[in-house]
Design a protein around this motif. Sequence first.
Motif, PDB file in Angstrom:
ATOM      1  N   ARG A  52      18.390   7.671  -5.788  1.00  0.00           N
ATOM      2  CA  ARG A  52      16.989   7.335  -6.031  1.00  0.00           C
ATOM      3  C   ARG A  52      15.754   8.720  -4.754  1.00  0.00           C
ATOM      4  O   ARG A  52      16.803   7.715  -3.559  1.00  0.00           O
ATOM      5  CB  ARG A  52      16.108   6.157  -6.141  1.00  0.00           C
ATOM      6  CG  ARG A  52      16.559   5.291  -7.910  1.00  0.00           C
ATOM      7  CD  ARG A  52      16.149   4.342  -7.713  1.00  0.00           C
ATOM      8  NE  ARG A  52      16.653   3.307  -9.610  1.00  0.00           N
ATOM      9  CZ  ARG A  52      16.935   2.176  -9.655  1.00  0.00           C
ATOM     10  NH1 ARG A  52      15.678   1.724  -8.623  1.00  0.00           N
ATOM     11  NH2 ARG A  52      17.326   2.013 -10.675  1.00  0.00           N
ATOM     12  N   GLU A  53      15.939   8.879  -4.794  1.00  0.00           N
ATOM     13  CA  GLU A  53      14.765  10.054  -3.682  1.00  0.00           C
ATOM     14  C   GLU A  53      13.192   9.274  -4.017  1.00  0.00           C
ATOM     15  O   GLU A  53      12.710   9.253  -5.035  1.00  0.00           O
ATOM     16  CB  GLU A  53      14.709  11.631  -3.699  1.00  0.00           C
ATOM     17  CG  GLU A  53      14.012  11.448  -4.992  1.00  0.00           C
ATOM     18  CD  GLU A  53      14.214  13.323  -5.035  1.00  0.00           C
ATOM     19  OE1 GLU A  53      13.884  14.179  -3.659  1.00  0.00           O
ATOM     20  OE2 GLU A  53      13.536  13.987  -5.675  1.00  0.00           O
ATOM     21  N   ALA A  54      12.617   9.295  -2.986  1.00  0.00           N
ATOM     22  CA  ALA A  54      11.131   8.381  -2.357  1.00  0.00           C
ATOM     23  C   ALA A  54      10.221  10.048  -3.163  1.00  0.00           C
ATOM     24  O   ALA A  54      10.295  10.947  -2.772  1.00  0.00           O
ATOM     25  CB  ALA A  54      11.260   8.231  -1.275  1.00  0.00           C
ATOM     26  N   VAL A  55       9.542   9.186  -3.446  1.00  0.00           N
ATOM     27  CA  VAL A  55       8.459  10.090  -3.556  1.00  0.00           C
ATOM     28  C   VAL A  55       7.054   9.877  -3.085  1.00  0.00           C
ATOM     29  O   VAL A  55       6.821  11.245  -3.145  1.00  0.00           O
ATOM     30  CB  VAL A  55       8.210  10.695  -5.786  1.00  0.00           C
ATOM     31  CG1 VAL A  55       7.213  11.252  -5.915  1.00  0.00           C
ATOM     32  CG2 VAL A  55       9.534  10.599  -6.093  1.00  0.00           C
ATOM     33  N   SER A  56       6.902   9.040  -3.161  1.00  0.00           N
ATOM     34  CA  SER A  56       5.088   8.116  -2.766  1.00  0.00           C
ATOM     35  C   SER A  56       5.239   7.240  -2.007  1.00  0.00           C
ATOM     36  O   SER A  56       5.795   6.032  -3.110  1.00  0.00           O
ATOM     37  CB  SER A  56       3.952   8.849  -3.485  1.00  0.00           C
ATOM     38  OG  SER A  56       3.282   8.891  -2.821  1.00  0.00           O
ATOM     39  N   CYS A  57       4.908   6.707  -0.938  1.00  0.00           N
ATOM     40  CA  CYS A  57       4.668   5.527  -0.827  1.00  0.00           C
ATOM     41  C   CYS A  57       3.614   5.393   0.082  1.00  0.00           C
ATOM     42  O   CYS A  57       3.220   6.021   0.474  1.00  0.00           O
ATOM     43  CB  CYS A  57       5.805   4.677   0.154  1.00  0.00           C
ATOM     44  SG  CYS A  57       7.519   4.701  -0.571  1.00  0.00           S
ATOM     45  N   ILE A  58       2.528   3.895  -0.520  1.00  0.00           N
ATOM     46  CA  ILE A  58       1.456   3.974   0.799  1.00  0.00           C
ATOM     47  C   ILE A  58       2.057   3.106   2.718  1.00  0.00           C
ATOM     48  O   ILE A  58       2.669   1.663   1.679  1.00  0.00           O
ATOM     49  CB  ILE A  58       0.706   3.015  -0.414  1.00  0.00           C
ATOM     50  CG1 ILE A  58       0.166   3.311  -1.651  1.00  0.00           C
ATOM     51  CG2 ILE A  58      -0.820   2.116   0.432  1.00  0.00           C
ATOM     52  CD1 ILE A  58      -0.716   2.786  -2.045  1.00  0.00           C
ATOM     53  N   ARG A  59       1.807   3.225   2.317  1.00  0.00           N
ATOM     54  CA  ARG A  59       2.524   2.911   3.922  1.00  0.00           C
ATOM     55  C   ARG A  59       1.659   1.508   4.670  1.00  0.00           C
ATOM     56  O   ARG A  59      -0.237   1.788   3.576  1.00  0.00           O
ATOM     57  CB  ARG A  59       1.845   3.979   5.540  1.00  0.00           C
ATOM     58  CG  ARG A  59       2.690   4.904   5.355  1.00  0.00           C
ATOM     59  CD  ARG A  59       2.554   5.892   6.983  1.00  0.00           C
ATOM     60  NE  ARG A  59       3.175   6.966   6.140  1.00  0.00           N
ATOM     61  CZ  ARG A  59       3.530   8.226   5.920  1.00  0.00           C
ATOM     62  NH1 ARG A  59       1.232   8.585   5.481  1.00  0.00           N
ATOM     63  NH2 ARG A  59       3.948   9.343   5.676  1.00  0.00           N
ATOM     64  N   SER A  60       1.523   1.175   6.293  1.00  0.00           N
ATOM     65  CA  SER A  60       0.825  -0.403   6.648  1.00  0.00           C
ATOM     66  C   SER A  60      -0.104  -0.021   6.974  1.00  0.00           C
ATOM     67  O   SER A  60      -0.821  -0.750   6.474  1.00  0.00           O
ATOM     68  CB  SER A  60       1.975  -0.924   6.603  1.00  0.00           C
ATOM     69  OG  SER A  60       1.858  -0.481   8.196  1.00  0.00           O
ATOM     70  N   ASP A  61      -0.667   1.092   7.227  1.00  0.00           N
ATOM     71  CA  ASP A  61      -2.003   1.262   7.608  1.00  0.00           C
ATOM     72  C   ASP A  61      -3.087   2.239   6.444  1.00  0.00           C
ATOM     73  O   ASP A  61      -4.262   2.799   7.120  1.00  0.00           O
ATOM     74  CB  ASP A  61      -2.198   2.828   8.890  1.00  0.00           C
ATOM     75  CG  ASP A  61      -0.774   4.057   8.066  1.00  0.00           C
ATOM     76  OD1 ASP A  61      -1.285   4.950   9.042  1.00  0.00           O
ATOM     77  OD2 ASP A  61      -0.789   4.182   7.088  1.00  0.00           O
ATOM     78  N   GLY A  62      -2.280   1.928   5.154  1.00  0.00           N
ATOM     79  CA  GLY A  62      -3.100   2.786   4.693  1.00  0.00           C
ATOM     80  C   GLY A  62      -2.547   3.765   3.369  1.00  0.00           C
ATOM     81  O   GLY A  62      -3.503   4.092   2.606  1.00  0.00           O
ATOM     82  N   SER A  63      -1.845   4.751   4.663  1.00  0.00           N
ATOM     83  CA  SER A  63      -1.700   6.055   3.892  1.00  0.00           C
ATOM     84  C   SER A  63      -0.589   6.049   2.941  1.00  0.00           C
ATOM     85  O   SER A  63      -0.743   5.578   2.984  1.00  0.00           O
ATOM     86  CB  SER A  63      -1.712   7.146   5.536  1.00  0.00           C
ATOM     87  OG  SER A  63      -0.567   6.250   5.826  1.00  0.00           O
TER      88      SER A  63
END
Length: 122
Positions: free
Chosen positions: A44-55
């Motif tokens: 599985r490849e990453a498409v999108s994640c929400i980071r700890s700083d909200g970005s």
Amino acid sequence: VQLQASGGGLVHPGGSLKLSCAASGFTLDNYGIGWFRGGPGGEREAVSCIRSDGSTFYADSVMGRFTFSRDNAKNTMYLQMNSLKPEDTAVYYCAAGMLLLDFCVEAASNYWGQGTQVTVSS
């Protein structure tokens, strides 16, 4: 604890789809969350994640075309996919895990949705 993904389907190149992922048994707002996709090879490849700083992190291949959002009141995350290409064809998985806040990789996820098939073809 469950993630339920939906919204996949067959779409022509250039079309749009919106994936949803509803969480039950835990609160998404307390975790890192992301979308991944898997091809025939299984990884599985990453498409999108929400980071700890909200970005929000987006893979280069989807930048400018996909938008990741969340609705905390509904405990649901979404992936709006526009200008779809045949190479976007894959099973899409939603995921949650504390480490996803800092590392948008498959190994950082504790919980997985069941996957929803997206096929882009003319």
